[in-house]
Scaffold this motif. Structure first.
Motif, mmCIF file in Angstrom:
data_model
loop_
_atom_site.group_PDB
_atom_site.id
_atom_site.type_symbol
_atom_site.label_atom_id
_atom_site.label_comp_id
_atom_site.label_asym_id
_atom_site.label_seq_id
_atom_site.Cartn_x
_atom_site.Cartn_y
_atom_site.Cartn_z
ATOM 1 N N GLY A 144 52.353 125.124 86.557
ATOM 2 C CA GLY A 144 53.676 125.698 86.761
ATOM 3 C C GLY A 144 54.661 124.858 87.542
ATOM 4 O O GLY A 144 55.775 125.302 87.804
ATOM 5 N N ALA A 145 54.288 123.648 87.941
ATOM 6 C CA ALA A 145 55.224 122.769 88.650
ATOM 7 C C ALA A 145 56.216 122.150 87.675
ATOM 8 O O ALA A 145 55.971 122.099 86.462
ATOM 9 C CB ALA A 145 54.456 121.656 89.379
ATOM 10 N N ARG A 146 57.336 121.663 88.228
ATOM 11 C CA ARG A 146 58.345 120.924 87.449
ATOM 12 C C ARG A 146 58.492 119.545 88.062
ATOM 13 O O ARG A 146 58.508 119.406 89.283
ATOM 14 C CB ARG A 146 59.717 121.588 87.532
ATOM 15 C CG ARG A 146 59.842 122.950 86.979
ATOM 16 C CD ARG A 146 61.270 123.518 87.155
ATOM 17 N NE ARG A 146 61.531 123.900 88.543
ATOM 18 C CZ ARG A 146 62.486 123.380 89.306
ATOM 19 N NH1 ARG A 146 63.286 122.442 88.859
ATOM 20 N NH2 ARG A 146 62.647 123.792 90.553
ATOM 21 N N VAL A 147 58.626 118.529 87.211
ATOM 22 C CA VAL A 147 58.885 117.178 87.706
ATOM 23 C C VAL A 147 60.366 117.082 88.055
ATOM 24 O O VAL A 147 61.233 117.357 87.226
ATOM 25 C CB VAL A 147 58.513 116.106 86.654
ATOM 26 C CG1 VAL A 147 58.910 114.716 87.132
ATOM 27 C CG2 VAL A 147 57.018 116.159 86.344
ATOM 28 N N LEU A 148 60.653 116.687 89.305
ATOM 29 C CA LEU A 148 62.027 116.517 89.765
ATOM 30 C C LEU A 148 62.443 115.047 89.770
ATOM 31 O O LEU A 148 63.616 114.738 89.592
ATOM 32 C CB LEU A 148 62.195 117.073 91.185
ATOM 33 C CG LEU A 148 61.901 118.552 91.384
ATOM 34 C CD1 LEU A 148 62.025 118.919 92.860
ATOM 35 C CD2 LEU A 148 62.831 119.407 90.530
ATOM 36 N N HIS A 149 61.472 114.164 89.995
ATOM 37 C CA HIS A 149 61.773 112.732 90.088
ATOM 38 C C HIS A 149 60.524 111.949 89.698
ATOM 39 O O HIS A 149 59.428 112.245 90.182
ATOM 40 C CB HIS A 149 62.199 112.377 91.521
ATOM 41 C CG HIS A 149 62.577 110.957 91.720
ATOM 42 N ND1 HIS A 149 63.702 110.397 91.168
ATOM 43 C CD2 HIS A 149 61.970 109.965 92.413
ATOM 44 C CE1 HIS A 149 63.777 109.123 91.522
ATOM 45 N NE2 HIS A 149 62.728 108.841 92.270
ATOM 46 N N ASP A 150 60.705 110.974 88.831
ATOM 47 C CA ASP A 150 59.596 110.149 88.363
ATOM 48 C C ASP A 150 59.783 108.731 88.873
ATOM 49 O O ASP A 150 60.692 108.023 88.446
ATOM 50 C CB ASP A 150 59.569 110.167 86.834
ATOM 51 C CG ASP A 150 58.470 109.298 86.238
ATOM 52 O OD1 ASP A 150 57.842 108.490 86.957
ATOM 53 O OD2 ASP A 150 58.252 109.419 85.016
ATOM 54 N N ARG A 151 58.941 108.338 89.811
ATOM 55 C CA ARG A 151 58.934 106.970 90.297
ATOM 56 C C ARG A 151 57.544 106.371 90.077
ATOM 57 O O ARG A 151 57.050 105.562 90.845
ATOM 58 C CB ARG A 151 59.307 106.942 91.787
ATOM 59 C CG ARG A 151 59.939 105.624 92.207
ATOM 60 C CD ARG A 151 60.351 105.636 93.648
ATOM 61 N NE ARG A 151 59.176 105.367 94.475
ATOM 62 C CZ ARG A 151 59.138 105.465 95.786
ATOM 63 N NH1 ARG A 151 60.201 105.858 96.455
ATOM 64 N NH2 ARG A 151 58.041 105.220 96.459
ATOM 65 N N SER A 152 56.909 106.794 88.988
ATOM 66 C CA SER A 152 55.534 106.390 88.705
ATOM 67 C C SER A 152 55.418 104.919 88.322
ATOM 68 O O SER A 152 54.338 104.340 88.417
ATOM 69 C CB SER A 152 54.930 107.263 87.604
ATOM 70 O OG SER A 152 55.690 107.165 86.412
#
Length: 137
Positions: free
Chosen positions: A106-114
């Motif tokens: 149920g989480a949402r990705v807010l920022h991708d710095r992978s």
């Protein structure tokens, strides 16, 4: 160190106490303090404070019922973060697996710095809107 307070746990406010506790229980592999498990007999779940423990019985996260909580709007400061937690994993593969698991829960990705070679990470929001980070360290 003697004379200094020791962190007992991180307490998180949520509109849905059980729902958010379940998210962190499953994401982090924790378990409820004895007597705080969800009812299995059909009785109402009126939990307003739940404690999640690690395998050694240490408190890690608690969730408190707070019906008037407004989810943060990170990165906007319209509704600022009230807190955030960082969770480390050892490898990029573990980072991706943990992100996938969090999103499934149920989480949402807010920022991708992978793709950052120095410190790959994701900023996600839990189901109540609280940002948290998954990072390789």
């Amino acid at each position: 160190m003697a004379g200094h307070p020791v962190l007992l746990h991180t307490a998180i406010d949520a509109r849905d106490c059980r729902g958010l506790a379940e998210f962190y229980r499953q994401l982090l592999g924790l378990h409820y303090r004895e007597g705080e498990e969800p009812p299995t007999d059909g009785s109402p779940d009126d939990a307003d404070w739940l404690v999640l423990l690690d395998d050694d019985g240490r408190r890690v996260v608690t969730v408190q019922q707070k019906p008037d909580t407004t989810p943060p709007t990170w990165p906007s400061e319209e509704v600022p973060m009230q807190m955030h937690m960082d969770f480390k994993v050892p490898t990029v593969e573990d980072l991706e697996a943990s992100r996938s698991r969090a999103v499934e829960l149920g989480a949402r990705v807010l920022h991708d710095r992978s793709a950052d070679d120095g410190e790959p990470l994701y900023v996600l929001a839990d189901p109540a809107g609280h940002p948290f980070c998954l990072l390789v360290q």
